[in-house]
Design a protein around this motif. Sequence first.
Motif, PDB file in Angstrom:
ATOM      1  N   ILE A  25       0.875  -1.176   0.000  1.00  0.00           N
ATOM      2  CA  ILE A  25       0.000   0.000   0.000  1.00  0.00           C
ATOM      3  C   ILE A  25       0.912   1.226   0.000  1.00  0.00           C
ATOM      4  N   PRO A  28      -2.594   6.616   1.143  1.00  0.00           N
ATOM      5  CA  PRO A  28      -3.918   6.360   1.718  1.00  0.00           C
ATOM      6  C   PRO A  28      -4.961   5.902   0.696  1.00  0.00           C
ATOM      7  N   ASP A  31      -5.456   2.222   0.825  1.00  0.00           N
ATOM      8  CA  ASP A  31      -5.895   1.550   2.060  1.00  0.00           C
ATOM      9  C   ASP A  31      -7.054   0.588   1.809  1.00  0.00           C
ATOM     10  N   GLY A  34      -6.559  -3.037   1.771  1.00  0.00           N
ATOM     11  CA  GLY A  34      -6.342  -3.709   3.048  1.00  0.00           C
ATOM     12  C   GLY A  34      -7.654  -4.147   3.680  1.00  0.00           C
ATOM     13  N   LYS A  90      -9.645  -5.820   8.432  1.00  0.00           N
ATOM     14  CA  LYS A  90      -8.957  -4.686   7.807  1.00  0.00           C
ATOM     15  C   LYS A  90      -7.503  -4.676   8.237  1.00  0.00           C
ATOM     16  N   LYS A  92      -4.312  -2.254   8.305  1.00  0.00           N
ATOM     17  CA  LYS A  92      -4.029  -0.833   8.112  1.00  0.00           C
ATOM     18  C   LYS A  92      -2.813  -0.443   8.939  1.00  0.00           C
ATOM     19  N   ASN A  94       0.048   3.058   9.552  1.00  0.00           N
ATOM     20  CA  ASN A  94       0.046   4.512   9.354  1.00  0.00           C
ATOM     21  C   ASN A  94       1.321   5.043   8.725  1.00  0.00           C
ATOM     22  N   TYR A  96       3.494   4.916   5.354  1.00  0.00           N
ATOM     23  CA  TYR A  96       3.476   4.464   3.957  1.00  0.00           C
ATOM     24  C   TYR A  96       4.892   4.475   3.390  1.00  0.00           C
TER      25      TYR A  96
ATOM     26  N   ASP B 327      -7.284   5.106  11.404  1.00  0.00           N
ATOM     27  CA  ASP B 327      -8.171   5.129  10.259  1.00  0.00           C
ATOM     28  C   ASP B 327      -9.575   4.714  10.704  1.00  0.00           C
ATOM     29  N   THR B 348      -7.294   0.972  13.288  1.00  0.00           N
ATOM     30  CA  THR B 348      -8.570   1.209  12.618  1.00  0.00           C
ATOM     31  C   THR B 348      -9.698   0.883  13.596  1.00  0.00           C
TER      32      THR B 348
END
Lengths: 589, 652
Positions: A25, A28, A31, A34, A90, A92, A94, A96, B327, B348
């Motif tokens: 990824i 954003p 995302d 994911g 999910k 994810k 933070n 990248y 997120d 998240t």
Amino acid sequence: MLRYEKKVVFNGREVVTYNFCEIQINDPSGDCYGEIQIPYSSIYRLSDVVAVITDFAGREVRKVKKKEMTDRSAISSISFYEDDFIREFKLKHNTYPYRIRYSYTITSKQFITLVRWIPAIDIDIPTRSATLDVTVPANTNIRCQLRGVSRPDTLTDGTDCTYTWTSSYEGKAGEELSAPPALALLPEVTVMPEHFYFDKPGSLSSWKSFGNWVCELNAGLDQLSPGEEARIERCISNTTDKREQLQLLYRRLQEETRYVNISIETGGFKPYPASYVAEKKYGDCKALTNYFQSVLKVAGLESYYTLVYLGENINPVDTNFVVPQFNHAILMVPLDGDTLWVDCTSKAPLNYVGPSLQNRKAFVVDRDNSRFLDIPPLRYQDVVQTRKVHFSRMMNGKVRGEFTTVYRGGEYQELHYYQRNYHRADNEYIIRKYFTARGFEPMGHEMSFPCDDSAYVVLNVEAVSPSFCKEYGSDLIFNVLPMNLPRFEKPGRRVNDVQLNCPVVLKDTLEYRLPPGCAFGSLPEQVSYDSDFGSYSLTSRVVGDHVEVIKEFTLFPGHVSLEEYDTFYDFVFACLSAEINKYIVFTKT
Amino acid sequence: MILTPVFVLFCCISLTFAQDSNWRFGMIGKEWYDMEAYEKDSEAEALVIHDLGQSSFQQNAGEFFVIFKRKTRIKIFTEAGLDYAEVEIPIYREGGIYEKVIELEGYTYNYSNGQLDRTVLDPSDSYIEKINDYWAVKKFVLPNVQPGSIIEYGYTVRTQNKYNLHDWEFQHRIPTLYSEYTVKMTPFYTYAYILQGANDFDVFESGEDNGLKQNFGAVEYKEIVHKFGMKDIPAFRGEEFITSINDYLIKLDFQLSKINNTTGQTFEIMSTWEDMTKEFMKHADFGKYIKKSEKSYKEVIGENRFDGLSDSAKVCKIVGIVKSNVDWNGNYGRVATGKPKDFIERKTGNVADVNLFLTGILRGAGLNAYPVMLSTRGHGRVWRDYPFSHFFNYVIAAVETNDGLIMVDATSTLCADNRIPPRCLNDWGLILGQDEPVWVSLNFDIPSEVSYDFNIQLAKGNMQAEVKALSTEYEGYRLRSAYGDETTELAEVLEKKYVDAVIDNVTISHPFETEHPYQFEYALSGPVEQINNKIYISPFLQETVKENPLKQQSRNHPVDMTYPTKRTYHAEIALPAGYNVDYVPDPIKFSNNDFSMDYAVIREGDLLSVDLTYAFHRAIYPKKSYHSLKFYFNELVKKANEKIVLVATSEP
């Protein structure tokens, strides 16, 4: 996608498929990749789900816990109920870029194909490296269908044979107007054994053997109660004409039954029995088709259960490769030398073949004689949309437009559906929003289907526009109402070929009444274009107390390659240009 | 919309549910079969003949279950009405609550050629669809349904959940002849209810059940029965520009207010906003979650320093940092789903995970931050007179600063750090955590502005234009969400808008810098509109409103435009050699509290300046303003699209 691996092991009884994905990824906007959704069901059992987030260097950031994974029903928009599920979670991070890895296993004892492998997660996301391993007992015959993927490497150890395909994908552009179906643009490998088991044993050695399996699946599902048989016989008792009988029974089917899809276990292939539909008066395409075939059998009318791939954007069936490539069931009825195509979920006239069904191969199921037949294409007269509008300027300066439009093809189907299934208030909203010329406010509408057996609708709309006519000094200027022509991407932006599945034919007759106290001023000049792709014309003249503008646009069906796209675009662009900035001028006297 | 005061349920006339409902499965008069349309709404696709509900309490091993029974009878008139034969019953499951649908029955009646045909629903033809970890729906389709059929079905939902007694909607999207809800109360639970959308009931009775006395522990009691009925309720028809159907339907809403135990003690559950606030602030997944989140301050903020920043700048900075760390998973909620430690790890979570965490981090920075509960636009409004927690489905944070109260939300990176997303602009929010609950308006009064500048040159039948656009506040948010930094996508949209023109040099500024307006520019060249010896120019090209969005002839509900807007257009047109001005539109200047418009054309030498400014000053217009609003739009469409006409003075 960095890595996509699939390992399929078939031991002769069950298929175990291990899946592994690694995705990077970058920002954003990625995302969403994911957000993992894994489909499964009671037939396709899910196990060993593992998911990990790593940093760019591949160091593990964290592992997803079991409690973070949730399960829900997976019911498609066309279904009332299906016993399919989705496990979702999910992944994810933070920082990248980051990477996600996940794997899972699906096990099934019922299968037709061993695997259908598309090594891409989205049409515009590239796949760097993808591998498919299929291991089968050495004595098992398999067949494979390849698109955009080379032939496999083979490794045999005496007991098993492993086939390995490798692939990658560059990632093409996303949605484009009239592009071929997205699935046709992606690399794909489908592998199947010669013999399979799905509810019943079957063979994919030929279309004949596959057709026989469908016959086996449907066997015994055609029984109707004596009461139902008596009702069928009563329904046709007043005529001996076979076409009339078919017509009567089809109307009865349309009036009494409706489409409700409830799919459980093998329900994706196997219809509910005819008796079920007779009692409940609902079913999915397979159930309704099987039921109507049983009804016709009682009436002594010959018909065949038929499989097709439904959709306006035609996804051609590869008849050289024996594997189910269908998503819809209809009935083929041979009658007096004709071949009729009967969609038992439709409320349109008998033998109506709309844009979703036209011009494709249909697999007619017939024990020991299953075969493909061609469903004919829609002709120009089947799709032509004619619009007649009478414009008059009112005392308050607004323009009143009386629109009479005859819709055929896709718009006919839409309006037909809305009219039958929506409340009048909702229909008013739809007419206001989608079927009224821009800038006009509808004051009322009438929709009529003049004849039960004709596939067209007449829509009358009376509408008013405060801005359709503008007054500049002594000039009153009316727009020439534009047609809704397709707007294609400019040549530099287009990535895909153009696939025009059926003709587009639009005809306009526009009448502009001479406003009181005015004289005729200027009229739009005549335009006429003819090309290999279609034609366009515009003529105008004064007829009595009004100006008449007649326009016609035709786009031929067919395939336009990227090499031809510049010329194609020039034609479409010329038509679009001819449609805008056209005026009729009246001068105050 | 009318709301009656909160009623607390108790009173004194004898009645029974069964006697009064006057309704049994299958007892249907012939007139219902003969009915082809409902005379009071001839277009109705179906008609609810009876809709009867009953909630009561059932003892089971020392605790009470709530039993909700429903019996519904519907006449189907048209194919569009067949959808009412597909029934869904929501069921909730969480912790110790396990709702179950029992006693499901259904029938379809068709009457033709003098014969009545009854088809029975097989309960095994019902299915459970799992929506998420908490919600599922029990679904079934009534068999053999056709236009003309009468369907009826009944079911019972058994639940341990006593907090939200089943609400009752008297109104549906089809007309209802009679709707009735009966609640049978024990002395141990007291409920409050509100009635939305109506002043009164056609039937309201309340009294002691005339059945046998019951015992619970040492307490002997009789149930108190309350019956609410309404007749001839019209169909609810939705409209464009409304928030949520939930705000308009006629319905009864129940909430547990007291628990009275067998020893005579009373526990107030949610009798005041104060109490509710305290409960939430003590809740592990709300107040305690915020406290725990404070401890993550250092981990989240890291090396960032806020020295010298004002409080409001500090808030924005922190919101930005939280947004980049975590997120939103797309789910709403008013309490967190786990611990802050887990949230930080998985990065998240739902709205509450994100924004309660944000509240904690803001507090960690020494700011006075508080959680604010609200109801999103799609969820309906909050009735401030009634302390019902289920009004809320969303949480944001509010911070007291020297510049005033700032409301923030870390779920959307495209929304400015000192703004909340448009979905939250819905009436009032409740600030929790202060000494007293405080209500804060969520409406946003600052107009979202869009301004365009056009520089237009004409030569030899062609037009060259340079266009600059700038959008602030929620208009900027809208464009950021649509295009971000995707100049190609924007160019494609422009090319489709300007069919015969070439679009070049598309640039976007501040695509993600939410503290700045969203800006884009493009150059356009294309043919000019020419008839005989005249040129017609649209000074604002295709960028103004082209048609009136209000096309209904009348309106039943307010028009909700979410936020006020202002648009400014300035065009400069250089007169080409050999042309003079033939026609310019008349100036207009108009202003009132709802709308203003100012249009003027000025000629200075060979330069024409055309200016249009208009503003819709309100976010919400009452339905009585509908015709005025429609008129303003009409005038605006006319004026904004008027052309300037140039005439050739010599051969160009």
